[in-house]
Design an enzyme around this catalytic site. Structure first.
Site, PDB file in Angstrom:
ATOM      1  N   LYS A  91       1.187   7.043   8.879  1.00 34.69           N
ATOM      2  CA  LYS A  91       0.545   5.251   9.300  1.00 34.69           C
ATOM      3  C   LYS A  91       2.137   5.037  10.021  1.00 34.69           C
ATOM      4  O   LYS A  91       1.845   4.182  11.685  1.00 34.69           O
ATOM      5  CB  LYS A  91       0.314   4.896   8.540  1.00 34.69           C
ATOM      6  CG  LYS A  91      -0.493   2.738   8.966  1.00 34.69           C
ATOM      7  CD  LYS A  91      -1.074   2.789   8.055  1.00 34.69           C
ATOM      8  CE  LYS A  91      -1.139   2.680   6.765  1.00 34.69           C
ATOM      9  NZ  LYS A  91      -0.223   1.353   6.330  1.00 34.69           N
TER      10      LYS A  91
ATOM     11  N   GLY B 110       0.328  -5.077   7.957  1.00 31.67           N
ATOM     12  CA  GLY B 110       1.206  -5.555   7.915  1.00 31.67           C
ATOM     13  C   GLY B 110       2.537  -5.196   8.730  1.00 31.67           C
ATOM     14  O   GLY B 110       3.051  -6.311   9.157  1.00 31.67           O
TER      15      GLY B 110
ATOM     16  N   ARG C 251      -0.599 -13.283   3.188  1.00 34.41           N
ATOM     17  CA  ARG C 251       0.978 -12.380   3.178  1.00 34.41           C
ATOM     18  C   ARG C 251       1.966 -12.811   4.038  1.00 34.41           C
ATOM     19  O   ARG C 251       1.981 -13.630   5.297  1.00 34.41           O
ATOM     20  CB  ARG C 251       0.694 -10.557   3.413  1.00 34.41           C
ATOM     21  CG  ARG C 251      -0.272 -10.006   2.573  1.00 34.41           C
ATOM     22  CD  ARG C 251      -0.678  -8.435   3.067  1.00 34.41           C
ATOM     23  NE  ARG C 251       0.642  -7.567   3.105  1.00 34.41           N
ATOM     24  CZ  ARG C 251       0.714  -6.961   3.520  1.00 34.41           C
ATOM     25  NH1 ARG C 251       0.443  -6.149   4.041  1.00 34.41           N
ATOM     26  NH2 ARG C 251       1.961  -6.106   2.724  1.00 34.41           N
TER      27      ARG C 251
ATOM     28  N   SER D  36      12.606  -3.396   2.865  1.00 33.10           N
ATOM     29  CA  SER D  36      11.726  -3.612   3.308  1.00 33.10           C
ATOM     30  C   SER D  36      11.782  -3.249   4.474  1.00 33.10           C
ATOM     31  O   SER D  36      12.812  -3.943   6.044  1.00 33.10           O
ATOM     32  CB  SER D  36      10.881  -5.169   3.281  1.00 33.10           C
ATOM     33  OG  SER D  36      10.318  -5.142   4.326  1.00 33.10           O
TER      34      SER D  36
ATOM     35  N   ASP E 259       4.504   2.928  -1.275  1.00 31.38           N
ATOM     36  CA  ASP E 259       2.987   2.457  -1.344  1.00 31.38           C
ATOM     37  C   ASP E 259       2.673   3.506  -1.593  1.00 31.38           C
ATOM     38  O   ASP E 259       1.169   3.858  -2.173  1.00 31.38           O
ATOM     39  CB  ASP E 259       3.001   2.831   0.647  1.00 31.38           C
ATOM     40  CG  ASP E 259       3.047   2.234   1.353  1.00 31.38           C
ATOM     41  OD1 ASP E 259       3.684   1.292   0.968  1.00 31.38           O
ATOM     42  OD2 ASP E 259       3.590   2.444   2.671  1.00 31.38           O
TER      43      ASP E 259
ATOM     44  N   ARG F  36      -4.864   1.229  -0.607  1.00 29.55           N
ATOM     45  CA  ARG F  36      -4.794   2.333  -1.607  1.00 29.55           C
ATOM     46  C   ARG F  36      -5.076   2.488  -2.963  1.00 29.55           C
ATOM     47  O   ARG F  36      -4.716   3.276  -3.993  1.00 29.55           O
ATOM     48  CB  ARG F  36      -3.240   2.042  -1.623  1.00 29.55           C
ATOM     49  CG  ARG F  36      -2.662   2.319  -0.048  1.00 29.55           C
ATOM     50  CD  ARG F  36      -1.179   3.307   0.142  1.00 29.55           C
ATOM     51  NE  ARG F  36      -0.284   2.556   1.062  1.00 29.55           N
ATOM     52  CZ  ARG F  36      -0.032   3.321   1.731  1.00 29.55           C
ATOM     53  NH1 ARG F  36      -0.593   4.254   1.848  1.00 29.55           N
ATOM     54  NH2 ARG F  36       0.088   3.367   3.328  1.00 29.55           N
TER      55      ARG F  36
HETATM   56  C1  S3P Z   1       5.937   0.060   6.477  1.00 26.46           C
HETATM   57  C2  S3P Z   1       6.985  -0.662   5.235  1.00 26.46           C
HETATM   58  C3  S3P Z   1       6.401  -1.107   3.891  1.00 26.46           C
HETATM   59  C4  S3P Z   1       5.490  -0.411   3.328  1.00 26.46           C
HETATM   60  C5  S3P Z   1       4.605  -0.337   4.632  1.00 26.46           C
HETATM   61  C6  S3P Z   1       4.834   0.392   5.663  1.00 26.46           C
HETATM   62  C7  S3P Z   1       6.142   0.066   7.418  1.00 26.46           C
HETATM   63  O1  S3P Z   1       6.749  -2.176   3.838  1.00 26.46           O
HETATM   64  O2  S3P Z   1       4.599  -0.881   2.406  1.00 26.46           O
HETATM   65  O3  S3P Z   1       2.457   0.178   4.446  1.00 26.46           O
HETATM   66  O4  S3P Z   1       5.875   0.830   8.936  1.00 26.46           O
HETATM   67  O5  S3P Z   1       7.433  -0.198   8.169  1.00 26.46           O
HETATM   68  P1  S3P Z   1       7.615  -3.432   3.599  1.00 26.46           P
HETATM   69  O6  S3P Z   1       8.762  -3.161   4.472  1.00 26.46           O
HETATM   70  O7  S3P Z   1       6.842  -4.162   3.506  1.00 26.46           O
HETATM   71  O8  S3P Z   1       8.063  -2.719   2.267  1.00 26.46           O
END
Ligand code: S3P
Length: 429
Positions: free
Chosen positions: A22, A94, A122, A167, A315, A388
């Protein structure tokens, strides 16, 4: 149908391929859209989250074709995006909203981004605040901290940002803004989060320097279209890894999985719990490490999980909770407060659901203690609208003493539309 009832399984056996990663799929669209030339993407995940990203870039004038095999993105260069005629709906994603907000901050047009009822709760301050320091003009609900966000794109200047949390979404949002900023943009984080942006920026020819916990991007450098092949998503594979470990008489080969070290915390954790997991045929595809993963039923034991492995498995922690529920002894998860701001509060959701199945769970502010048991009860559990949680509880059902009904499962389509048919294929009665 928005619920599913799953019976216990005698074994989990066979060979599967999980859908594309993803995170990498999102980034392939974003960088392809602002590169020069035609980017092709094989193995793209056609989950709802990635389709949100695709729709957003189409709405900004980017031609994106999908023939079912391959995605073709006709890049419009760093400054070729067009003002969207309507609000960009990021759905449940997100990654879409946070990364795109960084990118939109540097455009010469106005845009509005929003999402579904979960995404609108969020935290967005984590990107809005550093982007504002770069000169971005972003407005939103609750003092600019919640979507919808309105972005008055314009000139940006590079900053040196020390992120308080690990993050990849914060880091990548600033990296994308950094492409448009004057000078250099530097982001460091407490411990490294997934580095797909760094790898793909390099692939597309961005000017980038990496350090232990950080990355520096130089603005104004045009990108060049690439041929991208997306590996299988280790976050999707994780549910099947746990399924094969906890179900008796199981042997499962998961082919073509991305095993980027910034994502393999799940393998380290499950192996430390005693899981029999082997990585076969290691190779590299489009700048990302890939392997086949062989998993066999194992007797698991509880362990302590904290520190730098947490962002490397963020995740997958709901799936780890299910492994912990079957392990001998206590599994203590700490330093995982980020779980509280995912698609739902995953600490409360997993603690509540496992408690319903007769498992002893104690929540802490930043994690939980799970006391494993050989006896998992059946019953009804809720996904809380989180893909999830839905998939983790479906895996738990394979070893419960009676059927488990998981409610509100439509969310699974955000990341893994073929999850249930695949589970049915490998789990035998
Ligand atoms: C992601 C980063 C993670 C992860 C999300 C995908 C990404 O989030 O939990 O499913 O693709 O950059 P965070 O950056 O908030 O930890």
């Amino acid at each position: 149908m928005n619920s599913i009832t799953i019976q216990s399984a005698a074994s989990v056996r066979g060979e599967i391929v999980v859908p594309g990663d993803k995170s990498i799929s999102h980034r392939s669209i974003m960088l392809g859209a602002i590169a020069n030339g035609v980017t092709t993407v094989r193995g793209f995940l056609r989950g709802e989250d990635n389709l949100s990203t695709m729709h957003a870039f189409r709405a900004m004038g980017v031609e994106i074709d999908d023939d079912g095999e391959m995605i073709r993105i006709t890049g419009c260069g760093l400054h070729g995006l067009k003002e969207p005629g309507d609000v960009l709906d990021c759905g449940n994603s997100g990654t879409t909203i946070r990364l795109i907000t960084g990118l939109l901050s540097g455009q010469s047009f106005f845009s509005v981004v929003t999402g579904d009822q979960y995404l609108r709760k969020r935290p967005m301050k984590r990107v809005v605040e550093p982007l504002s320091r770069m000169g971005a003009r972003i407005f939103g609900r609750n003092g600019g901290t919640l979507a919808p966000l309105a972005i008055n794109g314009g000139p940006l200047k590079g900053i040196d940002y020390q992120s308080p949390v690990s993050s990849a979404q914060i880091k990548s949002s600033l990296m994308l803004a950094g492409l448009y900023a004057e000078g250099i943009t530097c982001v460091t984080e407490p411990s490294p989060s997934r580095d797909h942006s760094e790898r793909m920026f390099r692939l597309f020819g961005a000017s980038l320097i990496r350090s232990d916990n950080g990355v520096t991007v130089r603005g104004g450098v045009e990108l060049t279209a690439q041929e991208v092949t997306v590996p299988g998503d280790i976050s999707s594979a994780a549910f099947f890894m746990v399924a094969a470990l906890i179900t008796p008489d199981s042997e499962l080969l998961i082919k073509n999985v991305g095993v980027n070290p910034s994502r393999t915390g799940i393998i380290d954790i499950l192996q430390a719990m005693g899981g029999n997991i082997q990585l076969l045929d290691r190779r590299e595809v489009s700048g990302e490490p890939v392997a086949d993963i062989l998993v066999r039923s194992s007797r698991l034991k509880g362990i302590a999980i904290s520190g730098s492995v947490v962002p490397r498995a963020i995740d997958e922690l709901p799936a780890v909770c299910v492994a912990a529920a079957r392990a001998e002894g206590v599994t203590a998860i700490r330093d995982a407060k980020e779980l509280r701001v995912k698609e739902t509060d995953r600490i409360t959701a997993m603690a509540g659901n496992l408690t319903k199945l007769g498992i002893t769970v104690t929540e802490t502010d930043d994690g939980m203690d799970i006391t494993g048991s050989e006896h998992l009860l059946g019953g009804t559990v809720d996904s809380c609208g989180d893909h999830r949680i839905a998939m983790s509880m479906s895996v738990a059902a394979l070893v419960a003493s009676s059927a488990i009904t998981v409610t509100d499962i439509a969310c699974v389509a955000t990341s893994f539309p073929t999850f249930f048919p695949l589970l049915e294929k490998v789990a035998s009665k």
